[in-house]
Design a protein around this motif. Structure first.
Motif, PDB file in Angstrom:
ATOM      1  N   GLY A  43     -11.958 -11.937   3.937  1.00 55.93           N
ATOM      2  CA  GLY A  43     -11.722 -10.524   3.684  1.00 55.93           C
ATOM      3  C   GLY A  43     -12.051  -9.624   4.860  1.00 55.93           C
ATOM      4  N   GLY A  81      -2.660  -4.672   3.832  1.00 53.58           N
ATOM      5  CA  GLY A  81      -2.206  -5.109   2.520  1.00 53.58           C
ATOM      6  C   GLY A  81      -3.305  -5.744   1.693  1.00 53.58           C
ATOM      7  N   CYS A  82      -2.990  -5.926   0.444  1.00 49.04           N
ATOM      8  CA  CYS A  82      -3.923  -6.578  -0.470  1.00 49.04           C
ATOM      9  C   CYS A  82      -3.361  -7.947  -0.819  1.00 49.04           C
ATOM     10  N   LEU A  87      -3.504  -7.144 -10.768  1.00 45.52           N
ATOM     11  CA  LEU A  87      -4.324  -8.084 -10.004  1.00 45.52           C
ATOM     12  C   LEU A  87      -4.943  -9.126 -10.933  1.00 45.52           C
ATOM     13  N   LEU A  93      -1.227  -2.694  -6.902  1.00 47.31           N
ATOM     14  CA  LEU A  93      -2.648  -2.960  -6.709  1.00 47.31           C
ATOM     15  C   LEU A  93      -3.501  -2.538  -7.895  1.00 47.31           C
ATOM     16  N   CYS A 133      -9.732 -12.081  -3.793  1.00 50.17           N
ATOM     17  CA  CYS A 133      -8.932 -10.886  -3.568  1.00 50.17           C
ATOM     18  C   CYS A 133      -9.343 -10.288  -2.229  1.00 50.17           C
ATOM     19  N   LEU A 134      -8.386 -10.186  -1.317  1.00 51.56           N
ATOM     20  CA  LEU A 134      -8.674  -9.721   0.041  1.00 51.56           C
ATOM     21  C   LEU A 134      -7.985  -8.385   0.280  1.00 51.56           C
ATOM     22  N   ARG A 135      -8.764  -7.352   0.484  1.00 53.16           N
ATOM     23  CA  ARG A 135      -8.177  -6.036   0.767  1.00 53.16           C
ATOM     24  C   ARG A 135      -8.251  -5.789   2.266  1.00 53.16           C
ATOM     25  N   LEU A 136      -7.157  -6.071   2.929  1.00 50.89           N
ATOM     26  CA  LEU A 136      -7.111  -5.944   4.386  1.00 50.89           C
ATOM     27  C   LEU A 136      -6.351  -4.673   4.755  1.00 50.89           C
ATOM     28  N   LYS A 180       0.885 -11.824  -1.426  1.00 48.00           N
ATOM     29  CA  LYS A 180       0.776 -10.409  -1.082  1.00 48.00           C
ATOM     30  C   LYS A 180       1.177  -9.589  -2.292  1.00 48.00           C
TER      31      LYS A 180
END
Lengths: 361, 361, 361, 361
Positions: free
Chosen positions: A226, A35-36, A13, A8, A29-32, A4
């Motif tokens: 993602g 959170g990222c 990153l 950002l 890279c997961l931008r939920l 986590k």
């Protein structure tokens, strides 16, 4: 390993990604919404501490046999998945209704119009049908998907339909607001990955012999692409009991709520297979804390091409909605129903005729 | 063969009894709240038509693999079983509470007093305990039954306790208001017959692998002894799921209501084995139409000799009762709770000390 | 706590017993074929080390949720239970055969004579029948037990019959060589204790929803009464599958063999409920290492008062025995069959008539 | 409707096809080893009698919820599926062995060489792995399929590998001799249709909660694509028992043999999840009439990337094969094992080193 990020910016990153790639992992890279995250897959025994110590990293966890992204602790207040005017997981309950299968224009249009008028928040209908027998009706396929879309638009409802083949995701995507993964495909990895990539809400049904731990791991497959817009749907498990088609397992509601932040809805139609049990079990699900109900409704269940025994008649659907409202309020939730109906239940036959429904098939 | 009599005079009964005995059957006269019946047992292929045609006979049915006396059609409006001030099966819900096991005087007296003050309608507590391991606490036996009686009397509550051996029925009968048949004994014929003969209410728990059809047949054993005061209790079935101790099967509520006239209560404590699931599942049971709830409550679950993980703390019990009330009202039922509490929840530790509870064991 | 004694003189036993009693436990002295043990029950947190250190003590173990006396490690070479001329658990396989229920003199005598001639090593037959429906044949009771005894004596076979009520153990004991505990009573504590005290061999059937761990704990109840003559019987578990009456779980054989020293037999008749599956599953059980087979055989299955669908005809029984012999030899076991038959299978009808069987019932 | 043709000339086929098409159905001509069939799909209520009466028609049956093409009666003597030098379903048993996953060249080549030398008739190995957790090893994919092919060729064994996505069938087809459909995909319609069309043998595993009736219907999906080369594989069902990973259901063997003409093999590795139970259950399967055994074998189970606990060591595999041979003979079957081994079991470590296996991974 899941990481986590607390910073950002592109540079941070990139730095962490490079460190993960240097370990040999495939990095995503997961931008939920909560959170990222950087996911590094395929590392047998990753040096979590090294990554944990890097600048911009909030935490790093070794991945194993438990969900990380779907776990409750990642979003303790619970996730909401937008579908039409509603956020599933919010105070207002979702009421998803429609026939088991899209059968023809009249059937789906009349059902859509009625359930919308009676309080449904989304329209369901199957075009690709998983059937035990190859001789059973297999659904209308892509034309059925498109009919459903038209019917939903006409009634002002978002639409949900099942996808069975990863190869169909692309063609269906423009026509559905939410993909359904059926119970038999809960652990179909290629399909979970495909709908994860599609980036649309997914209604994920529990497999008939899946433990709740396995169910949340199936959702994790989707989040790992993602896509955090996953709605879990309890629809009955297979047990020794034969009085019901499946054993609707409402224990899933409190247990899932403690395991995951994802919203949980319940399908009492498949869950029981008995029309007379649908309303009691829907009320029970709401009382136990479900975020919504999925029910099968058909203008003429006796003529349905699939699941007729468990489909509600239209007036029964309205009665159900009215029964659910006070139960929702008793547990601090809300069910918003249209105050005035465009027609009385006893007008239904009349209107069905006006809509062209009722002829021979 | 079961024969329903329309004329109950001694002469008519005697005539029909004689005719049945002449066929070779053992004949019993059963005076149940919903009619007077003659049961002729042990006839392989009885001449139903002959009996049907006799004067004073309303109908005669050949007995087979389905329940007759317990079937819904014999009493479509539903049966009520009196227990204390309540009729289970009526508008007001039953709320049966107490520890898994009677452990000692302080434990059972303090629990009884608290649950009574918080709205319980009956006190439960095991003295004969069915345990998987012979090394586990097997209960206090008959002294435990007598302690329970004293505690119930002190708190003004009727008491329920499990009987495991037909040979114990006679000794327990003067001390309990209702016998419990535990899940493992649901199909224990000698025990069912013994409690049937005792003529007191029976709380019959569903076996962990019993179908609902088998459950109602177990009740039929009791009715066939002339005792219709049977309360069915769903308490979870055994499935593949491991997140819950059992799978509480709320589908049983609507299904049993369609099969039998007997009242149905639900035990979410054994049904889930998780304290955090008890309240949601209790609310769900009420919403689905249960006639009552049975919960385990303990003054100090962490020190309970059995089932501590699923027992509610006393303040949790009060909260549960308060949560159940609006759900009951939402489905047209009632839960009568004391308007004023004799003490506030935060006084509980104080009162426990005053009652002598809290020392070492 | 269980204490294994290495010195068995009266004085040592008395000293250790006194020490255990001083801790507050109830103490029993158990003289089992594989050692002499003191069991101290009801101690919450016993000082194992203190006892372990006493003279004459081989080891002491705290009792918990696992079996001790029944565990494999107590008798790694495996226990043998004598029944008639055979030791169950030895090289020669047991072949227990007979009707589900003792129905009348002719039925049980003819069956006994035939199965003895065809290779059976023991005769089974139920007199007290656990039935789902109270209207089903409940068995002949004690007269049935006595008939079975006579038939066994006439055929030279030891007899096994089910006991359901602890109160019947005393009356049955003189007439049976082995008590059967039926599947529904596997966890009936009072009954397990009663047959434990009776000191005769016990055929303990696995409950339809009992795990193997629970099964062995049920046996532990019997051993804890000083009776190690327990034969475990796998007879099918309840699953979702409906093609078979139960799911005969042969996995139980290797798993039980690793958990316990007790012999394991298999009942493919109840385990499958299908006559056509009995022989294949019996062969499979022997190949997997079972110590014997229990099968239902009836002179005329179509007229059986219970379990006709799964009972073998007499000639089928002989064929089964002949099929089992080479399988037994393939896995290093033996099945001793009479070399010459007193009659050919096609003489069976003739002999049945000679025995008086075949009239109307 | 399924129509069996008695005349196969083009004109007759054309005439009947035209008649079926005129009814509105989609018509397929299926040339199976046991006959030529026309399948007309999508007809709600077809006039069977009309077709039945046509010239060149042997029979016509309305399709419903039961299998037709897979049913026993269509080929009572049983079907055989060729795989390598063997016909599965014939007198000689199949012995399919290999690792759960293809991990690398050394692992699969050494395993292939050993199992071939020890008596295996086919090599299995997964390249696409269905895993509960998205973080678990997902297989090598298509490169793994190609490695398996090379290893099989080197060892002279046909190869079997699982396909999970209909989109992968085409790429895999040139490299495998038999597709495996895994348990989780047993009811994956698009996948069943895709492997049906591919025209290669299919090893179809039973779903963990599939009834046997559903299992045969899944096979029917494949036959309805004109492919009768289906091998059914029992691999354990999900029950409440936790001592085994699944409950291997050997009852499936006699029951399937009565329902369908397709050969039946058994996978005791997945079926039990315990190495110590694999050999006993394999022997049992053969004794019950299985046509073959599928086992997981790994050169170093403790280092396996999946299913290590249930994989046999190489010497255990040889012992298993030797144990199976006499059991096969006891039931009139055959297991052909190489008379001389190219190396002794104690040479295994040496040879593994020579093959390059044994380094770090």
């Amino acid at each position: 390993m899941i990481v986590k990020m607390s910073q950002l910016d592109a540079e941070t990153l990139q730095t962490v990604t490079a460190a993960l790639e240097a370990m040999g992992g495939e990095v995503r890279c997961l931008r939920l919404p909560f959170g990222c995250f950087l996911a590094a897959l395929g590392l047998a025994d990753p040096p979590v501490g090294t990554i944990q110590a890097m600048a911009g990293v909030e935490w790093a966890k070794a991945a194993g046999s438990k969900p990380i992204l779907a776990s409750r602790e990642l979003n303790p207040q619970g996730s909401r998945v937008p579908l039409g005017n509603l956020e599933i997981g919010g105070e207002a309950l979702a009421l998803v209704a429609g026939p088991c299968s899209v059968e023809d224009r009249e059937q789906i249009f009349s059902t859509a119009r009625f359930v919308a008028a009676y309080g449904a928040t989304a329209l369901r209908g199957g075009a690709y049908k998983p059937r035990t027998s190859p001789y059973a009706f297999q659904g209308l396929g892509q034309p059925g998907v498109e009919l459903l879309r038209e019917a939903g638009d006409a009634a002002g409802l978002p639409v949900i339909s099942e996808v069975m083949d990863p190869g169909d995701v692309e063609a269906m995507a423009p026509f559905v607001d939410c993909f359904q993964i059926g119970a038999r495909n809960m652990s179909n990895g290629p399909l979970l990955k495909a709908v994860g990539k599609a980036g649309k809400p997914v209604l994920l049904k529990r497999g008939p012999s899946a433990t709740l731990a396995e169910f949340v791991l199936a959702a994790e497959y989707i989040l790992l692409e993602g896509n955090a817009q996953v709605i879990l749907c309890e629809r009955g498990i297979r047990t020794f009991e034969t009085a019901t088609r499946n054993t609707l397992d409402l224990n899933a509601i409190p247990v899932l709520k403690s395991m995951t932040h994802l919203p949980v809805v319940v399908d009492p139609s498949h869950g029981t297979g008995r029309r007379d049990a649908v309303a009691p079990m829907a009320r029970a699900a709401v009382a136990a804390g479900a975020d919504g109900i999925v029910v099968e409704v058909h203008p003429d269940p006796s003529r349905a091409l699939s699941d007729g025994d468990q489909s509600l008649h239209l007036p029964e659907f309205r009665r159900l909605a009215e029964e659910l409202r006070p139960v929702a309020e008793a547990v601090g939730r809300r069910l918003d129903l249209p105050e005035t109906l465009p027609f009385a239940p006893n007008q239904v036959p009349l209107i069905r005729r006006a809509l062209g429904w009722g002829g021979s098939r």
